[in-house]
Design an enzyme around this catalytic site. Structure first.
Site, mmCIF file in Angstrom:
data_model
loop_
_atom_site.group_PDB
_atom_site.id
_atom_site.type_symbol
_atom_site.label_atom_id
_atom_site.label_comp_id
_atom_site.label_asym_id
_atom_site.label_seq_id
_atom_site.Cartn_x
_atom_site.Cartn_y
_atom_site.Cartn_z
ATOM 1 N N CYS A 137 71.062 14.311 13.447
ATOM 2 C CA CYS A 137 72.349 15.015 13.435
ATOM 3 C C CYS A 137 72.186 16.527 13.443
ATOM 4 O O CYS A 137 72.883 17.244 14.180
ATOM 5 C CB CYS A 137 73.193 14.568 12.246
ATOM 6 S SG CYS A 137 72.304 14.525 10.675
ATOM 7 N N HIS A 163 77.569 19.432 8.819
ATOM 8 C CA HIS A 163 76.387 20.255 8.568
ATOM 9 C C HIS A 163 76.624 21.670 9.108
ATOM 10 O O HIS A 163 77.257 21.851 10.159
ATOM 11 C CB HIS A 163 75.162 19.678 9.277
ATOM 12 C CG HIS A 163 74.700 18.362 8.747
ATOM 13 N ND1 HIS A 163 75.065 17.860 7.524
ATOM 14 C CD2 HIS A 163 73.865 17.423 9.303
ATOM 15 C CE1 HIS A 163 74.488 16.683 7.332
ATOM 16 N NE2 HIS A 163 73.756 16.412 8.391
#
Length: 350
Positions: A132, A252
């Site tokens: 990710c 994130h």
């Protein structure tokens, strides 16, 4: 007008957080599904799920589950992928795998559709979805690299707890409540469930994601380093990473320093490239305090970039702030995008 071709699709890990998002995206994007199979562990088998208004019973994943399946989307952990992905391929399916099981296999394309869709054509039955944190960084940097060259990348990540799973998010909430109420704070999962020590994530920062290697870098950091070179097709690229877990649930964020191939560039040159890039939204207006945050990126498919600055000492250096929903672009959405690209480019033809 020719009737649209449809495909038999399986989701492995269908009841997990990413599996649930994959199912929703397939529905929302009207992916050409003929029949959908939802596969899971024995513990979740028998559950009822809905898709396009129909009820589907979750089945236990087994080799024979993939008979007649055209596309299998895996998000159930690396050990399951290693065990069942080859079985799916044997039975004629193309696998898009969302784990680290095959990412660095030289025979497996590692794909971010905005970055290297052409690599899909090289698949031999399995296509890997990158980590990710790697996905959002390369999506932002590849157009800059294509335009101006990039020789060095230094990234520090600020990663959401959901990257460690639903149980870690629940632990964050429980720890936060206990901390605020003055109770003892227990830690059982983070930074790594199977490692020797555990630390609270609530009101804390943990500079460890995954276990440490012999070189002092964590496996998460090495994933970013190695995957970036593979996706960019540039083994000479200098990449360094420090990965940190912070106490928020989703999306994130990354502070990225790059060194480009020209000295005469300015911030507007970088802005123009990012504004024209697929899947990128530029949010960069310091005068109005406009920049992306994990909260503002949550539930969105794109990668957001802001805080673009030219380094004060290195004329080739630039700093960027990159944010994206780790469960969507970092996992479920990138997985479905790969499947879409696979279909569009005829990658399912035997």
């Amino acid at each position: 007008m020719a009737e649209q071709q449809t495909y038999n699709v399986a989701i492995v890990g269908a009841t997990g957080a990413v599996g649930q998002k994959i199912k929703k995206i397939l529905e929302d994007k009207q992916f050409p599904v003929k029949q959908l199979k939802l596969l899971s562990s024995a513990r979740s088998a028998g559950k009822e799920e809905t898709f396009n208004g129909e009820t589907i019973i979750v089945e236990e994943a087994a080799p024979e589950s993939f008979e007649g399946v055209d596309i299998a989307l895996f998000s159930a952990g690396g050990s399951i992928s290693k065990q069942l992905a080859p079985e799916a391929v044997k039975r004629g399916a193309v696998v898009v795998d969302n784990t680290s099981a095959f990412r660095m296999d030289e025979d497996v394309p590692l794909v971010v559709p905005e970055v290297n869709p052409e690599d899909i054509a090289e698949h031999q039955g399995i296509i890997a979805n990158p980590n990710c944190s790697t996905i959002q960084m390369v999506a932002a940097l590849k157009p800059i690299k294509d335009a101006f060259g990039i020789g060095k990348i230094i990234v520090s990540t600020y990663q959401a707890v959901s990257g460690a799973g639903n149980a870690a998010v629940e632990e964050l909430y429980e720890q936060s409540k206990d901390y605020l109420e003055g109770n003892e704070v227990n830690a059982e999962i983070l930074p790594v469930k199977g490692d020797k020590k555990h630390y609270p994530i609530a009101f804390n920062a943990l500079p460890q994601i995954d276990v440490f290697g012999d070189n002092g870098f964590t496996f998460e950091e090495m994933k970013m380093i190695n995957e970036t070179k593979k996706i960019m097709h540039d083994e000479a690229l200098n990449v360094a990473a420090t990965c940190v877990r912070l106490p928020f649930a989703t999306s994130h964020a990354e502070s990225v320093y790059i060194e480009v191939g020209q000295e005469d560039l300015n911030v507007t040159d970088i802005w123009k490239i990012l504004e024209a890039a697929d899947g990128i939204i530029l949010q960069d207006n310091p005068e109005e305090q406009e920049y992306p945050t994990p909260q503002s990126a949550q539930d969105k498919e794109e990668v957001f970039v802001g805080r673009v600055r030219k380094d004060l000492d290195n004329p080739k250096g630039f700093h960027l702030w990159v944010v994206s929903d780790n469960l969507l672009k970092g996992a479920a959405w990138n997985t479905v995008q790969i499947a879409q690209t696979l279909v569009e480019r005829g990658g399912l033809k035997k």
